[in-house]
Design a protein around this motif. Structure first.
Motif, PDB file in Angstrom:
ATOM      1  N   PRO A   5       0.792  -1.232   0.000  1.00  0.00           N
ATOM      2  CA  PRO A   5       0.000   0.000   0.000  1.00  0.00           C
ATOM      3  C   PRO A   5       0.824   1.282   0.000  1.00  0.00           C
ATOM      4  CG  PRO A   5      -0.185  -1.134   2.110  1.00  0.00           C
ATOM      5  CD  PRO A   5       0.586  -2.035   1.200  1.00  0.00           C
ATOM      6  N   ASN A   6       2.105   1.218   0.285  1.00  0.00           N
ATOM      7  CA  ASN A   6       2.937   2.422   0.261  1.00  0.00           C
ATOM      8  C   ASN A   6       3.755   2.540  -1.033  1.00  0.00           C
ATOM      9  OD1 ASN A   6       4.626   0.291   0.837  1.00  0.00           O
ATOM     10  ND2 ASN A   6       5.901   1.433   2.260  1.00  0.00           N
ATOM     11  N   THR A  29      -6.093  -0.304  -8.068  1.00  0.00           N
ATOM     12  CA  THR A  29      -5.574   0.292  -6.830  1.00  0.00           C
ATOM     13  C   THR A  29      -6.083   1.698  -6.546  1.00  0.00           C
ATOM     14  OG1 THR A  29      -3.615   1.231  -7.903  1.00  0.00           O
ATOM     15  CG2 THR A  29      -3.427  -1.011  -7.060  1.00  0.00           C
ATOM     16  N   GLY A  30      -6.779   2.315  -7.496  1.00  0.00           N
ATOM     17  CA  GLY A  30      -7.205   3.701  -7.336  1.00  0.00           C
ATOM     18  C   GLY A  30      -6.165   4.655  -7.905  1.00  0.00           C
ATOM     19  N   ALA A  31      -6.559   5.882  -8.129  1.00  0.00           N
ATOM     20  CA  ALA A  31      -5.675   6.882  -8.743  1.00  0.00           C
ATOM     21  C   ALA A  31      -4.738   7.546  -7.745  1.00  0.00           C
ATOM     22  CB  ALA A  31      -6.519   7.952  -9.443  1.00  0.00           C
ATOM     23  N   ASP A  32      -4.917   7.280  -6.468  1.00  0.00           N
ATOM     24  CA  ASP A  32      -4.142   7.969  -5.432  1.00  0.00           C
ATOM     25  C   ASP A  32      -2.668   7.591  -5.394  1.00  0.00           C
ATOM     26  OD1 ASP A  32      -6.382   9.334  -4.513  1.00  0.00           O
ATOM     27  OD2 ASP A  32      -6.938   7.711  -3.161  1.00  0.00           O
ATOM     28  N   LEU A  73       1.874  13.921  -1.014  1.00  0.00           N
ATOM     29  CA  LEU A  73       3.037  13.196  -0.500  1.00  0.00           C
ATOM     30  C   LEU A  73       4.073  14.105   0.164  1.00  0.00           C
ATOM     31  CD1 LEU A  73       3.651  10.525  -3.264  1.00  0.00           C
ATOM     32  CD2 LEU A  73       3.067  10.110  -0.878  1.00  0.00           C
ATOM     33  N   ILE A  74       4.198  15.324  -0.369  1.00  0.00           N
ATOM     34  CA  ILE A  74       5.183  16.236   0.227  1.00  0.00           C
ATOM     35  C   ILE A  74       4.519  17.262   1.148  1.00  0.00           C
ATOM     36  CG2 ILE A  74       6.843  15.894  -1.633  1.00  0.00           C
ATOM     37  CD1 ILE A  74       6.044  18.687  -2.657  1.00  0.00           C
ATOM     38  N   ASN A  75       3.273  16.997   1.509  1.00  0.00           N
ATOM     39  CA  ASN A  75       2.515  17.817   2.460  1.00  0.00           C
ATOM     40  C   ASN A  75       2.312  19.251   2.010  1.00  0.00           C
ATOM     41  OD1 ASN A  75       2.099  15.765   4.437  1.00  0.00           O
ATOM     42  ND2 ASN A  75       4.238  15.973   5.004  1.00  0.00           N
TER      43      ASN A  75
END
Length: 77
Positions: A5-6, A29-32, A73-75
């Motif tokens: 998942p990561n 898996t989805g677009a995320d 991902l980079i906040n």
């Protein structure tokens, strides 16, 4: 990607010759977990963008792929 998942997939250099694989991955898996990349100057940016746009992906998922997932991902969100 289903098992880990990561794990994220960079779409750089995918081109038109892999048509259908992104749509398949999103269904699984989805677009995320997909990130746009160009591989510039080795690959043509327009070809990579065109390949993604030709997949018939909804606008929400395109936004995630082209910038949203990276920003998350980079906040930056």
């Amino acid at each position: 990607m289903e098992k880990y998942p990561n794990l994220y997939q960079d779409l750089s250099g995918t081109g038109l010759f892999r048509w259908g694989m992104l749509q398949y991955g999103i269904r699984r898996t989805g677009a995320d977990r997909f990130l746009f990349g160009s591989d510039f100057p080795i690959c043509n940016i327009g070809m990579n963008i065109g390949a993604i746009l030709s997949e018939g992906i909804c606008d929400e998922d395109l936004q995630k792929i082209f910038s949203g997932n990276f920003r998350r991902l980079i906040n930056l969100c």
